[in-house]
Design a protein around this motif. Structure first.
Motif, PDB file in Angstrom:
ATOM      1  N   GLY A  69       0.795  -1.230   0.000  1.00 18.81           N
ATOM      2  CA  GLY A  69       0.000   0.000   0.000  1.00 18.81           C
ATOM      3  C   GLY A  69       0.816   1.263   0.000  1.00 18.81           C
ATOM      4  O   GLY A  69       0.291   2.345   0.301  1.00 18.81           O
ATOM      5  N   ASP A  72      -0.320   4.201  -2.405  1.00 19.17           N
ATOM      6  CA  ASP A  72      -1.550   4.946  -2.141  1.00 19.17           C
ATOM      7  C   ASP A  72      -1.227   6.371  -1.708  1.00 19.17           C
ATOM      8  O   ASP A  72      -0.113   6.651  -1.245  1.00 19.17           O
ATOM      9  CB  ASP A  72      -2.364   4.254  -1.040  1.00 19.17           C
ATOM     10  CG  ASP A  72      -2.835   2.857  -1.454  1.00 19.17           C
ATOM     11  OD1 ASP A  72      -2.981   2.632  -2.671  1.00 19.17           O
ATOM     12  OD2 ASP A  72      -3.048   2.019  -0.565  1.00 19.17           O
ATOM     13  N   PRO A  73      -2.181   7.297  -1.841  1.00 17.54           N
ATOM     14  CA  PRO A  73      -1.962   8.652  -1.314  1.00 17.54           C
ATOM     15  C   PRO A  73      -1.650   8.621   0.177  1.00 17.54           C
ATOM     16  O   PRO A  73      -2.086   7.716   0.901  1.00 17.54           O
ATOM     17  CB  PRO A  73      -3.301   9.344  -1.598  1.00 17.54           C
ATOM     18  CG  PRO A  73      -3.918   8.561  -2.702  1.00 17.54           C
ATOM     19  CD  PRO A  73      -3.472   7.142  -2.515  1.00 17.54           C
ATOM     20  N   TRP A  75      -2.662  10.404   2.745  1.00 19.84           N
ATOM     21  CA  TRP A  75      -3.796  10.426   3.675  1.00 19.84           C
ATOM     22  C   TRP A  75      -4.469   9.064   3.763  1.00 19.84           C
ATOM     23  O   TRP A  75      -4.941   8.650   4.828  1.00 19.84           O
ATOM     24  CB  TRP A  75      -4.806  11.495   3.249  1.00 19.84           C
ATOM     25  CG  TRP A  75      -5.496  11.222   1.925  1.00 19.84           C
ATOM     26  CD1 TRP A  75      -5.099  11.650   0.696  1.00 19.84           C
ATOM     27  CD2 TRP A  75      -6.683  10.452   1.728  1.00 19.84           C
ATOM     28  NE1 TRP A  75      -5.957  11.205  -0.277  1.00 19.84           N
ATOM     29  CE2 TRP A  75      -6.949  10.469   0.334  1.00 19.84           C
ATOM     30  CE3 TRP A  75      -7.548   9.764   2.580  1.00 19.84           C
ATOM     31  CZ2 TRP A  75      -8.044   9.807  -0.221  1.00 19.84           C
ATOM     32  CZ3 TRP A  75      -8.640   9.108   2.038  1.00 19.84           C
ATOM     33  CH2 TRP A  75      -8.883   9.130   0.649  1.00 19.84           C
ATOM     34  N   GLN A  76      -4.491   8.347   2.633  1.00 16.49           N
ATOM     35  CA  GLN A  76      -5.111   7.023   2.637  1.00 16.49           C
ATOM     36  C   GLN A  76      -4.246   6.022   3.410  1.00 16.49           C
ATOM     37  O   GLN A  76      -4.766   5.179   4.155  1.00 16.49           O
ATOM     38  CB  GLN A  76      -5.301   6.543   1.193  1.00 16.49           C
ATOM     39  CG  GLN A  76      -6.204   5.326   1.074  1.00 16.49           C
ATOM     40  CD  GLN A  76      -6.537   5.024  -0.374  1.00 16.49           C
ATOM     41  OE1 GLN A  76      -6.235   5.813  -1.278  1.00 16.49           O
ATOM     42  NE2 GLN A  76      -7.166   3.896  -0.608  1.00 16.49           N
ATOM     43  N   GLN A  77      -2.930   6.132   3.250  1.00 11.15           N
ATOM     44  CA  GLN A  77      -2.036   5.282   4.045  1.00 11.15           C
ATOM     45  C   GLN A  77      -2.208   5.553   5.539  1.00 11.15           C
ATOM     46  O   GLN A  77      -2.153   4.636   6.361  1.00 11.15           O
ATOM     47  CB  GLN A  77      -0.584   5.539   3.641  1.00 11.15           C
ATOM     48  CG  GLN A  77      -0.227   5.103   2.228  1.00 11.15           C
ATOM     49  CD  GLN A  77       1.248   5.307   1.936  1.00 11.15           C
ATOM     50  OE1 GLN A  77       2.103   4.945   2.738  1.00 11.15           O
ATOM     51  NE2 GLN A  77       1.555   5.901   0.779  1.00 11.15           N
ATOM     52  N   TYR A  78      -2.419   6.836   5.880  1.00 15.70           N
ATOM     53  CA  TYR A  78      -2.599   7.219   7.291  1.00 15.70           C
ATOM     54  C   TYR A  78      -3.862   6.570   7.869  1.00 15.70           C
ATOM     55  O   TYR A  78      -3.839   6.021   8.983  1.00 15.70           O
ATOM     56  CB  TYR A  78      -2.682   8.742   7.368  1.00 15.70           C
ATOM     57  CG  TYR A  78      -2.734   9.312   8.765  1.00 15.70           C
ATOM     58  CD1 TYR A  78      -1.633   9.264   9.598  1.00 15.70           C
ATOM     59  CD2 TYR A  78      -3.889   9.920   9.248  1.00 15.70           C
ATOM     60  CE1 TYR A  78      -1.666   9.812  10.875  1.00 15.70           C
ATOM     61  CE2 TYR A  78      -3.943  10.466  10.518  1.00 15.70           C
ATOM     62  CZ  TYR A  78      -2.822  10.408  11.324  1.00 15.70           C
ATOM     63  OH  TYR A  78      -2.874  10.935  12.589  1.00 15.70           O
ATOM     64  N   LEU A  79      -4.944   6.613   7.114  1.00 24.12           N
ATOM     65  CA  LEU A  79      -6.191   5.998   7.580  1.00 24.12           C
ATOM     66  C   LEU A  79      -6.048   4.487   7.677  1.00 24.12           C
ATOM     67  O   LEU A  79      -6.522   3.861   8.646  1.00 24.12           O
ATOM     68  CB  LEU A  79      -7.338   6.373   6.633  1.00 24.12           C
ATOM     69  CG  LEU A  79      -7.738   7.847   6.594  1.00 24.12           C
ATOM     70  CD1 LEU A  79      -8.866   8.066   5.594  1.00 24.12           C
ATOM     71  CD2 LEU A  79      -8.165   8.326   7.985  1.00 24.12           C
ATOM     72  N   HIS A  80      -5.416   3.877   6.676  1.00 18.19           N
ATOM     73  CA  HIS A  80      -5.208   2.429   6.726  1.00 18.19           C
ATOM     74  C   HIS A  80      -4.309   2.034   7.903  1.00 18.19           C
ATOM     75  O   HIS A  80      -4.513   0.985   8.527  1.00 18.19           O
ATOM     76  CB  HIS A  80      -4.582   1.942   5.421  1.00 18.19           C
ATOM     77  CG  HIS A  80      -5.510   2.037   4.252  1.00 18.19           C
ATOM     78  ND1 HIS A  80      -5.095   1.899   2.951  1.00 18.19           N
ATOM     79  CD2 HIS A  80      -6.855   2.255   4.185  1.00 18.19           C
ATOM     80  CE1 HIS A  80      -6.128   2.030   2.134  1.00 18.19           C
ATOM     81  NE2 HIS A  80      -7.209   2.245   2.859  1.00 18.19           N
ATOM     82  N   TYR A  81      -3.351   2.890   8.211  1.00 19.20           N
ATOM     83  CA  TYR A  81      -2.431   2.641   9.318  1.00 19.20           C
ATOM     84  C   TYR A  81      -3.185   2.575  10.647  1.00 19.20           C
ATOM     85  O   TYR A  81      -2.998   1.640  11.444  1.00 19.20           O
ATOM     86  CB  TYR A  81      -1.388   3.750   9.319  1.00 19.20           C
ATOM     87  CG  TYR A  81      -0.556   3.891  10.569  1.00 19.20           C
ATOM     88  CD1 TYR A  81       0.419   2.966  10.898  1.00 19.20           C
ATOM     89  CD2 TYR A  81      -0.726   5.005  11.403  1.00 19.20           C
ATOM     90  CE1 TYR A  81       1.193   3.126  12.026  1.00 19.20           C
ATOM     91  CE2 TYR A  81       0.050   5.173  12.530  1.00 19.20           C
ATOM     92  CZ  TYR A  81       1.006   4.228  12.842  1.00 19.20           C
ATOM     93  OH  TYR A  81       1.775   4.392  13.968  1.00 19.20           O
ATOM     94  N   ARG A  83      -6.430   2.076  10.991  1.00 18.93           N
ATOM     95  CA  ARG A  83      -7.361   0.945  10.938  1.00 18.93           C
ATOM     96  C   ARG A  83      -6.651  -0.353  11.289  1.00 18.93           C
ATOM     97  O   ARG A  83      -7.163  -1.171  12.073  1.00 18.93           O
ATOM     98  CB  ARG A  83      -7.955   0.856   9.531  1.00 18.93           C
ATOM     99  CG  ARG A  83      -8.937  -0.308   9.327  1.00 18.93           C
ATOM    100  CD  ARG A  83      -9.092  -0.623   7.859  1.00 18.93           C
ATOM    101  NE  ARG A  83      -7.815  -1.078   7.293  1.00 18.93           N
ATOM    102  CZ  ARG A  83      -7.593  -1.198   5.989  1.00 18.93           C
ATOM    103  NH1 ARG A  83      -8.533  -0.872   5.110  1.00 18.93           N
ATOM    104  NH2 ARG A  83      -6.418  -1.627   5.550  1.00 18.93           N
TER     105      ARG A  83
END
Length: 325
Positions: A69, A72-73, A75-81, A83
């Motif tokens: 991942g 990915d952008p 911010w998206q990596q931050y959210l996935h992190y 989660r």
């Protein structure tokens, strides 16, 4: 009725204390998690290329980055992190291919053991020594003993743990052969790492215990206890020492946090199979998911120790809690 109940809760000192400390803990945890996430992106170099080696094909590197991942952008990596963290997924080690949580679970007990034993040893040495020196030197008596104590404790407190560890290895492992040089092979292998971690904190705690006890011994209620001709052990141990331990407990909690951090260097001197040696190896191998996981564990450990100290101090001295509220 509802308004009365809310007002009663608002007047509850302990509830406000819990809310305030809980709020600080949550903010601190968020800052820690965010810093650990940013660390991966601020460190120069490509962790995937470092893990796969310089001979790996660009296609393989790109496929691995996509699987992790990393394309990915941000911010998206931050959210996935976040989660993944809340579901117990710390990621996968780039070097071993094992889950980071499994690696940490295997190495954490070794670190907790030497840090915990070192803290207990430091307290067991510091409190009696500090108490004895306060009794011996109160009122300006035995200046030579005071000078020897302050000089020795200052030197021990100033020397870094890894230098103490190297000195202990040279004297007791290499020269005398009393203890193993490295490894975690039996009870005797704990002696030198624990001593290396405990020496400095024990010296600091002993100095604080002495200073605080000297201050308490000048208090009016101690003079009253002496005027009543109470036995000296009862005056010192029952009346004076408990009132002098508040500052010692506060500093002891901070030193426990420092001991946990100090295991990073001490474990590498003794090849101790804990998180300290793991984080150094993972940094050298650029195994960033493992570095990130270990940093989180160290950070959370420090935050929890500080919270435990706050709670213990509030229980020992509730008046301070009321004043803060």
């Amino acid at each position: 009725m509802t308004g009365t109940r809310v007002a009663a809760l608002g007047d509850n000192v302990w509830l406000r204390f819990a809310v305030r400390r809980g709020g600080r803990l949550l903010v601190s945890v968020w800052v820690l998690l965010t810093a650990a996430f940013g660390m991966i992106h601020l460190i120069p170099g490509d962790p995937v290329r470092a893990a796969l080696g310089p001979t790996a094909s660009p296609e393989l590197v790109e496929a691995r980055r996509a699987a992790l991942g990393l394309d990915d952008p941000l911010w998206q990596q931050y959210l996935h992190y976040f989660r993944d963290l809340f579901t117990g997924n710390f990621g996968t080690s780039l070097g071993s291919g094992l889950p980071v949580a499994k690696v940490i679970g295997e190495r954490l007990p070794a670190t907790l053991e030497i840090a915990g034993y070192a803290f207990l040893l430091a307290v067991a040495i510091a409190v009696p020594v500090g108490t004895a020196m306060a009794v011996l030197t109160r009122g300006g008596r035995h200046r030579h003993a005071e000078l020897a104590f302050t000089t020795t404790s200052a030197v021990l407190a100033a020397v870094p743990e890894f230098l103490i560890a190297i000195g202990l290895v040279f004297v007791f492992a290499v020269s005398l052969g009393w203890f193993p040089v490295a490894g975690r092979s039996g009870p005797e292998s704990y002696v030198l790492p624990v001593l290396a971690l405990a020496a400095g904190p024990a010296a600091i705690l002993a100095r604080i215990t002495r200073v605080e006890l000297l201050s308490v011994l000048r208090a009016d209620y101690i003079r009253t206890a002496r005027a009543k001709r109470l036995p000296a052990p009862r005056v010192y141990l029952r009346h004076a020492l408990p009132n002098a331990l508040t500052a010692t407990l506060t500093l002891g909690g901070l030193l426990l946090s420092a001991m946990v951090a100090g295991t990073v260097l001490v474990e590498n001197v003794f090849a101790w199979p804990g998180l300290g040696s793991t984080i150094v190896q993972s940094i050298l191998a650029k195994d960033y998911p493992l570095v990130q996981g270990v940093v989180l564990v160290y950070g959370l450990g420090v935050l929890l120790v500080n919270l435990a100290v706050d709670v213990a101090l509030a229980l020992l001295d509730p008046r301070s809690t009321i004043r803060e509220s």
